[in-house]
Design a protein around this motif. Structure first.
Motif, PDB file in Angstrom:
ATOM      1  N   ALA A 148      -0.615 -60.959   2.488  1.00  0.00           N
ATOM      2  CA  ALA A 148       0.077 -61.137   1.211  1.00  0.00           C
ATOM      3  C   ALA A 148       1.196 -60.111   1.076  1.00  0.00           C
ATOM      4  CB  ALA A 148      -0.899 -60.994   0.048  1.00  0.00           C
ATOM      5  N   ARG A 149       2.317 -60.553   0.530  1.00  0.00           N
ATOM      6  CA  ARG A 149       3.398 -59.663   0.126  1.00  0.00           C
ATOM      7  C   ARG A 149       3.359 -59.557  -1.398  1.00  0.00           C
ATOM      8  NH1 ARG A 149       7.139 -58.785   4.159  1.00  0.00           N
ATOM      9  NH2 ARG A 149       6.910 -60.117   5.995  1.00  0.00           N
ATOM     10  N   PHE A 150       3.482 -58.344  -1.883  1.00  0.00           N
ATOM     11  CA  PHE A 150       3.327 -58.136  -3.327  1.00  0.00           C
ATOM     12  C   PHE A 150       4.376 -57.152  -3.812  1.00  0.00           C
ATOM     13  CE2 PHE A 150       1.570 -56.313  -7.184  1.00  0.00           C
ATOM     14  CZ  PHE A 150       1.074 -57.432  -7.835  1.00  0.00           C
ATOM     15  N   SER A 151       4.984 -57.479  -4.967  1.00  0.00           N
ATOM     16  CA  SER A 151       6.009 -56.626  -5.562  1.00  0.00           C
ATOM     17  C   SER A 151       5.721 -56.449  -7.045  1.00  0.00           C
ATOM     18  CB  SER A 151       7.405 -57.244  -5.393  1.00  0.00           C
ATOM     19  OG  SER A 151       7.719 -57.421  -4.026  1.00  0.00           O
ATOM     20  N   GLN A 152       5.746 -55.200  -7.486  1.00  0.00           N
ATOM     21  CA  GLN A 152       5.574 -54.874  -8.900  1.00  0.00           C
ATOM     22  C   GLN A 152       6.151 -53.486  -9.138  1.00  0.00           C
ATOM     23  OE1 GLN A 152       1.555 -54.045 -10.703  1.00  0.00           O
ATOM     24  NE2 GLN A 152       2.079 -55.761 -12.057  1.00  0.00           N
ATOM     25  N   ALA A 153       6.885 -53.333 -10.259  1.00  0.00           N
ATOM     26  CA  ALA A 153       7.441 -52.030 -10.653  1.00  0.00           C
ATOM     27  C   ALA A 153       8.251 -51.401  -9.527  1.00  0.00           C
ATOM     28  CB  ALA A 153       6.318 -51.093 -11.096  1.00  0.00           C
ATOM     29  N   ASP A 154       9.075 -52.213  -8.866  1.00  0.00           N
ATOM     30  CA  ASP A 154       9.956 -51.746  -7.787  1.00  0.00           C
ATOM     31  C   ASP A 154       9.190 -51.191  -6.589  1.00  0.00           C
ATOM     32  OD1 ASP A 154      12.289 -52.398  -9.232  1.00  0.00           O
ATOM     33  OD2 ASP A 154      12.194 -50.494 -10.315  1.00  0.00           O
ATOM     34  N   ARG A 155       7.941 -51.576  -6.447  1.00  0.00           N
ATOM     35  CA  ARG A 155       7.156 -51.178  -5.275  1.00  0.00           C
ATOM     36  C   ARG A 155       6.740 -52.435  -4.532  1.00  0.00           C
ATOM     37  NH1 ARG A 155       2.704 -46.749  -6.633  1.00  0.00           N
ATOM     38  NH2 ARG A 155       3.218 -46.082  -4.523  1.00  0.00           N
ATOM     39  N   ASN A 156       6.841 -52.389  -3.195  1.00  0.00           N
ATOM     40  CA  ASN A 156       6.572 -53.555  -2.360  1.00  0.00           C
ATOM     41  C   ASN A 156       5.508 -53.214  -1.320  1.00  0.00           C
ATOM     42  OD1 ASN A 156       8.858 -55.173  -3.486  1.00  0.00           O
ATOM     43  ND2 ASN A 156      10.073 -53.557  -2.528  1.00  0.00           N
ATOM     44  N   PHE A 157       4.576 -54.139  -1.156  1.00  0.00           N
ATOM     45  CA  PHE A 157       3.504 -53.930  -0.192  1.00  0.00           C
ATOM     46  C   PHE A 157       3.279 -55.200   0.624  1.00  0.00           C
ATOM     47  CE2 PHE A 157       2.373 -51.074  -3.733  1.00  0.00           C
ATOM     48  CZ  PHE A 157       2.260 -49.871  -3.046  1.00  0.00           C
ATOM     49  N   VAL A 158       2.783 -55.001   1.837  1.00  0.00           N
ATOM     50  CA  VAL A 158       2.274 -56.099   2.657  1.00  0.00           C
ATOM     51  C   VAL A 158       0.799 -55.800   2.907  1.00  0.00           C
ATOM     52  CG1 VAL A 158       2.399 -57.337   4.826  1.00  0.00           C
ATOM     53  CG2 VAL A 158       4.509 -56.531   3.736  1.00  0.00           C
ATOM     54  N   ALA A 159      -0.068 -56.653   2.411  1.00  0.00           N
ATOM     55  CA  ALA A 159      -1.508 -56.462   2.541  1.00  0.00           C
ATOM     56  C   ALA A 159      -2.051 -57.397   3.604  1.00  0.00           C
ATOM     57  CB  ALA A 159      -2.204 -56.720   1.205  1.00  0.00           C
ATOM     58  N   ALA A 160      -2.794 -56.840   4.550  1.00  0.00           N
ATOM     59  CA  ALA A 160      -3.399 -57.630   5.622  1.00  0.00           C
ATOM     60  C   ALA A 160      -4.874 -57.852   5.317  1.00  0.00           C
ATOM     61  CB  ALA A 160      -3.223 -56.907   6.956  1.00  0.00           C
ATOM     62  N   GLU A 161      -5.541 -58.575   6.210  1.00  0.00           N
ATOM     63  CA  GLU A 161      -6.963 -58.845   6.012  1.00  0.00           C
ATOM     64  C   GLU A 161      -7.744 -57.532   5.904  1.00  0.00           C
ATOM     65  OE1 GLU A 161      -8.583 -61.524   8.869  1.00  0.00           O
ATOM     66  OE2 GLU A 161      -7.032 -63.045   8.562  1.00  0.00           O
ATOM     67  N   GLY A 162      -8.562 -57.443   4.879  1.00  0.00           N
ATOM     68  CA  GLY A 162      -9.371 -56.258   4.651  1.00  0.00           C
ATOM     69  C   GLY A 162      -8.745 -55.245   3.715  1.00  0.00           C
ATOM     70  N   ASP A 163      -7.450 -55.383   3.421  1.00  0.00           N
ATOM     71  CA  ASP A 163      -6.795 -54.433   2.517  1.00  0.00           C
ATOM     72  C   ASP A 163      -7.182 -54.703   1.066  1.00  0.00           C
ATOM     73  OD1 ASP A 163      -5.504 -53.045   4.498  1.00  0.00           O
ATOM     74  OD2 ASP A 163      -3.633 -54.171   4.332  1.00  0.00           O
ATOM     75  N   LEU A 164      -7.068 -53.664   0.257  1.00  0.00           N
ATOM     76  CA  LEU A 164      -7.348 -53.741  -1.175  1.00  0.00           C
ATOM     77  C   LEU A 164      -6.059 -53.443  -1.925  1.00  0.00           C
ATOM     78  CD1 LEU A 164     -10.663 -51.651  -1.181  1.00  0.00           C
ATOM     79  CD2 LEU A 164     -10.470 -54.147  -1.199  1.00  0.00           C
ATOM     80  N   LEU A 165      -5.686 -54.324  -2.833  1.00  0.00           N
ATOM     81  CA  LEU A 165      -4.443 -54.181  -3.583  1.00  0.00           C
ATOM     82  C   LEU A 165      -4.756 -54.124  -5.064  1.00  0.00           C
ATOM     83  CD1 LEU A 165      -1.299 -54.220  -3.515  1.00  0.00           C
ATOM     84  CD2 LEU A 165      -1.457 -56.709  -3.768  1.00  0.00           C
ATOM     85  N   LEU A 166      -4.323 -53.057  -5.728  1.00  0.00           N
ATOM     86  CA  LEU A 166      -4.588 -52.864  -7.156  1.00  0.00           C
ATOM     87  C   LEU A 166      -3.291 -53.021  -7.937  1.00  0.00           C
ATOM     88  CD1 LEU A 166      -6.779 -51.991  -9.258  1.00  0.00           C
ATOM     89  CD2 LEU A 166      -5.959 -49.646  -8.925  1.00  0.00           C
ATOM     90  N   TYR A 167      -3.323 -53.855  -9.006  1.00  0.00           N
ATOM     91  CA  TYR A 167      -2.118 -54.060  -9.802  1.00  0.00           C
ATOM     92  C   TYR A 167      -2.477 -54.279 -11.266  1.00  0.00           C
ATOM     93  CZ  TYR A 167      -3.151 -59.045  -8.931  1.00  0.00           C
ATOM     94  OH  TYR A 167      -3.754 -60.278  -8.831  1.00  0.00           O
ATOM     95  N   ASP A 168      -1.424 -54.433 -12.087  1.00  0.00           N
ATOM     96  CA  ASP A 168      -1.547 -54.410 -13.546  1.00  0.00           C
ATOM     97  C   ASP A 168      -1.055 -55.737 -14.115  1.00  0.00           C
ATOM     98  OD1 ASP A 168      -1.400 -53.863 -16.258  1.00  0.00           O
ATOM     99  OD2 ASP A 168      -0.295 -51.989 -16.039  1.00  0.00           O
ATOM    100  N   THR A 169      -1.867 -56.394 -14.955  1.00  0.00           N
ATOM    101  CA  THR A 169      -1.447 -57.668 -15.538  1.00  0.00           C
ATOM    102  C   THR A 169      -0.346 -57.496 -16.582  1.00  0.00           C
ATOM    103  OG1 THR A 169      -3.112 -57.599 -17.313  1.00  0.00           O
ATOM    104  CG2 THR A 169      -3.766 -58.627 -15.219  1.00  0.00           C
ATOM    105  N   SER A 170      -0.107 -56.254 -17.029  1.00  0.00           N
ATOM    106  CA  SER A 170       0.885 -56.020 -18.079  1.00  0.00           C
ATOM    107  C   SER A 170       2.288 -55.781 -17.537  1.00  0.00           C
ATOM    108  CB  SER A 170       0.473 -54.814 -18.931  1.00  0.00           C
ATOM    109  OG  SER A 170      -0.794 -55.023 -19.513  1.00  0.00           O
ATOM    110  N   GLN A 171       2.443 -55.814 -16.213  1.00  0.00           N
ATOM    111  CA  GLN A 171       3.734 -55.624 -15.578  1.00  0.00           C
ATOM    112  C   GLN A 171       4.093 -56.881 -14.781  1.00  0.00           C
ATOM    113  OE1 GLN A 171       5.867 -52.988 -15.588  1.00  0.00           O
ATOM    114  NE2 GLN A 171       4.617 -51.709 -16.925  1.00  0.00           N
TER     115      GLN A 171
END
Length: 325
Positions: free
Chosen positions: A91-114
């Motif tokens: 998964a590719r994920f972008s929030q608050a000008d930060r970008n991540f690529v998460a692979a199998e087994g990774d944990l991604l924490l984010y905010d529903t208010s942004q």
């Protein structure tokens, strides 16, 4: 079984599958905008478990793009933190000008208010992930974690606390043994405790964080310390400050910024544990005063008054109401 499949697009005609998925996930998660090149025949399924205040969802679906713009946030925001665990694909994920690529087994924490944008991909066109929705009140972070550089965050899930958390989530979605209602609440508490400890550990390891974020990290560590020592009747602001090598005034200031006091939070957490045990059939044979003493409240009369102030009912009456209707 903890995770129960509640929806499969295979039960719908092909033209209705994609719309059915969009409509359901807007209710089970947060309203978002989807796009997918597989929309004409969208084969997906969703399973869910409610663990007290925590919701865990297992999703399997074709690759798609998810967008949560500001206008949808203004329309509906449950004020949650979401932890995503990638099980299949990436998964590719972008929030608050930060970008991540998460692979199998990774944990991604984010905010529903942004606002955020997420893209999932998989070589075999089958993506799978688990999401954990945690009310913000349960995770002691600053009011605006994005501005403090805390969120979104890509967290390790291979070892240490992250590995423990990942193992709990994998067990929940694969184990077929039944769980009692009281068990689900306990497991939800375990998930929140592990997530709190993981975030605090990762923040502490980052030497480039600003002072306000370091203070937030200390606050999370103190919260975790309190949870571990609730059974100790001598737990107090002074013992907490001493254990963390800070002054009582500094420790109190951290809680004051959250609209709390240390003593008030200790009392609130103890009463909440007592309330859960009083409603648990597994503890039905234990006297009320014994349950209170187990959570650091050894004086029956003081406990009874505090419980009634907090919940509007005497502890014995609360037990009878929850166990016997």
């Amino acid at each position: 079984m903890a995770i129960e499949t509640i929806f499969s697009t295979n039960n719908l005609p092909a033209p209705q599958r994609y719309d059915g998925w969009c409509e359901l996930t807007a209710k089970t998660h947060v309203p978002t905008l989807f796009t997918s090149e597989y929309a004409s025949d969208f084969r997906a399924r969703l399973g869910m478990a409610d663990l007290g205040s925590v919701q865990i969802t297992a999703l399997t679906h074709p690759p798609l793009t998810t967008h949560r713009p500001s206008r949808l946030i203004r329309r509906s925001d449950p004020e949650m933190y979401v932890l995503g665990m990638i099980r299949r694909g990436n998964a590719r994920f972008s929030q608050a000008d930060r970008n991540f690529v998460a692979a199998e087994g990774d944990l991604l924490l984010y905010d529903t208010s942004q606002p955020f944008v997420g893209e999932t991909h998989a070589q075999d066109s089958t993506c799978s992930e688990v999401t954990v929705h945690v009310p913000k009140a349960l995770l002691p972070l600053p009011p605006d974690p994005a501005a403090n550089g805390i969120m979104p965050a890509l967290l390790p899930g291979t070892a240490g606390i992250g590995g423990l958390l990942k193992g709990v989530l994998q067990h929940l979605i694969t184990d077929t043994s039944p769980l009692r209602p009281a068990d689900t609440v306990r497991i939800g508490g375990v998930v929140v405790d592990l997530l709190t400890s993981l975030v605090a550990h990762e923040l502490e390891a980052d030497t480039h964080l600003p002072p306000e974020t370091r203070e937030a990290t200390l606050g999370m560590q103190i919260h975790a310390f309190i949870e571990r020592h609730l059974s100790d009747p001598l737990l107090s602001p002074s013992t907490i400050a001493e254990a963390h090598h800070v002054s009582i005034r500094y420790a109190q200031r951290i809680f004051q910024r959250q609209g709390r006091t240390i003593s008030g939070w200790i009392r609130e957490r103890r009463l909440d544990h007592c309330r859960r045990d009083l409603a648990d059939p597994a503890h039905a044979s234990q006297p009320v005063h014994a349950i209170a003493a187990r959570w650091g409240l050894p004086h029956p009369q003081h406990f009874s008054r505090a419980f009634k102030r907090a919940y509007g009912i005497a502890p014995q009456d609360y037990r009878h109401m929850t166990l016997h209707g």
